[in-house]
Write a protein that holds these residues in place. Structure first.
Motif, PDB file in Angstrom:
ATOM      1  N   PHE A 204       0.865  -1.186   0.000  1.00 38.77           N
ATOM      2  CA  PHE A 204       0.000   0.000   0.000  1.00 38.77           C
ATOM      3  C   PHE A 204       0.897   1.230   0.000  1.00 38.77           C
ATOM      4  O   PHE A 204       1.866   1.306   0.754  1.00 38.77           O
ATOM      5  N   ASP A 229      -2.132   4.947  -3.429  1.00 35.58           N
ATOM      6  CA  ASP A 229      -3.408   4.306  -3.114  1.00 35.58           C
ATOM      7  C   ASP A 229      -4.246   5.207  -2.213  1.00 35.58           C
ATOM      8  O   ASP A 229      -5.467   5.073  -2.155  1.00 35.58           O
ATOM      9  N   TRP A 265      -8.755  -1.068  -6.981  1.00 37.42           N
ATOM     10  CA  TRP A 265      -8.964  -0.084  -5.907  1.00 37.42           C
ATOM     11  C   TRP A 265      -9.077   1.320  -6.482  1.00 37.42           C
ATOM     12  O   TRP A 265      -8.281   1.712  -7.332  1.00 37.42           O
ATOM     13  N   TYR A 290      -8.643  -1.800   1.849  1.00 39.98           N
ATOM     14  CA  TYR A 290      -7.817  -2.139   0.684  1.00 39.98           C
ATOM     15  C   TYR A 290      -7.255  -3.554   0.804  1.00 39.98           C
ATOM     16  O   TYR A 290      -7.287  -4.339  -0.153  1.00 39.98           O
ATOM     17  N   SER A 294      -7.960  -6.489  -1.842  1.00 40.07           N
ATOM     18  CA  SER A 294      -6.860  -7.021  -2.665  1.00 40.07           C
ATOM     19  C   SER A 294      -6.555  -8.480  -2.350  1.00 40.07           C
ATOM     20  O   SER A 294      -6.058  -9.216  -3.218  1.00 40.07           O
TER      21      SER A 294
END
Length: 365
Positions: A204, A229, A265, A290, A294
């Motif tokens: 991330f 992100d 995302w 997230y 993912s």
């Protein structure tokens, strides 16, 4: 009388305090010897798996070493720790100097340790080979986090290339994970290409910004925006709250112009104050969303696999470079070829060709 007063003078040299018997030269020398003794690979491995910070620090120092004699030992430690690694989330954080990275990381890290997570903070700074001090300043500023028994803050030596940064930091990540840290934060200085290296080793990527600095959109590299992100507008407190909200709106508009991410995302923008700690819990909640998404669509696992593949190729390149410059015959020829290039007696291409032919054994013996 005069002699008597002379002997009572405050300037008179007196015998020092006698040392207790238990502090002997023999004991002192024994302590010094213990500190000088280099632990074996197995001792480092055992210490790391027991979550011993001292063993972790010494192991990271070992893998950061450029001494060829340390390579086998470092490899043994890394290989043993691999089976106990990969049980964490890796978060990259970048932002220009002055954006408040240290304050943010401390506030964020403390929030995580309050949730019973174990946090390791590593720094990637390509300039640290010259300054030797940027992360130490961070450690000084992170007064609360550095004292937290569930947190570990460590500089990651950069070497002279971003490839070196990536390799050494990846190995430090493996060691920290084996030592029980479940949240790894990788900090980059945010003024060069180190963001790309950090993005390539994390799950991330967070871009930290401040409002009112005159670079809300035009001063931002498109590449960094595309990697992010989550964009966090820091210092959203006091008179800055209105500016931070305006910056959030502008960034949201800009993000919708970028192509969709392979992860599926949709990057987000939020505000926070690292000083008051407003917005910090919400940032972690977004990250959890997230990670859940993912992992469910298997992007998390696929990304880790691609990172390992990149790690392999970068390690090969790093080793070839190290071996090339370590050879004495190459060093001698390199000196001559540098002089030839400086004096315009040979082109850089021709000089490089001769050096590589020598290295691969194609030159005249």
């Amino acid at each position: 009388m005069e002699n008597e007063n002379h002997h009572k003078s405050a300037l008179q040299e007196r015998d020092g305090v006698q040392q207790p018997e238990n502090i002997s030269n023999e004991s002192f020398n024994h302590i010094v010897e213990l500190r000088r003794k280099q632990p074996s690979a197995q001792e480092l491995i055992d210490g790391i798996l027991k979550h011993d910070r001292a063993a972790l620090s010494r192991a990271i120092t070992l893998v950061e070493s450029d001494n060829p004699t340390h390579l086998d030992k470092a490899s043994a430690v890394i290989n043993a720790c691999l089976a106990h690694a990969n049980n964490s989330v890796r978060i990259g954080i970048t932002g220009v100097p002055g954006v408040g990275k240290s304050t943010f990381i401390e506030a964020f890290g403390k929030h995580l340790t309050h949730l019973d997570r174990k946090v390791a903070v590593l720094a990637v700074d390509p300039s640290s080979s010259l300054s030797h001090g940027s992360i130490l300043g961070d450690k000084t500023r992170m007064e609360e986090l550095v004292k937290d028994e569930n947190a570990y803050i460590r500089p990651s030596a950069s070497g002279d290339t971003l490839g070196g940064v990536a390799r050494k930091t990846r190995e430090a990540i493996i060691l920290c994970e084996a030592a029980g840290y479940d949240t790894i934060i990788i900090e980059t200085v945010g003024v060069g290409q180190s963001e790309t290296a950090v993005h390539g080793m994390t799950d991330f990527f967070l871009l930290l910004k401040i409002a009112g600095a005159g670079d809300e959109l035009q001063g931002i590299k498109r590449g960094i925006m595309e990697m992010a992100d989550l964009i966090v507008i820091n210092k959203a407190d006091g008179d800055n709250i209105k500016k931070a909200k305006l910056a959030k709106t502008e960034f949201n508009r800009a993000l919708h112009l970028f192509p969709p991410k392979a992860s599926g995302w949709q990057p987000k923008v939020t505000t926070c104050s690292a000083v008051t700690r407003d917005g910090i819990p919400e940032i972690w909640d977004m990250m959890l969303d997230y990670f859940e998404m993912s992992k469910n669509n298997r992007y998390f696992e696929e990304r880790r696999a691609r990172q390992n593949e990149t790690w392999l190729t970068e390690t090969i390149e790093e080793q070839l470079k190290a071996n090339f410059y370590a050879r004495k015959d190459i060093a001698s020829l390199l000196k001559k070829q540098k002089e030839a290039v400086i004096n315009n007696e040979a082109s850089p291409f021709t000089a490089a060709k001769k050096l590589l032919e020598k290295y691969f054994g194609k030159g005249k013996q």
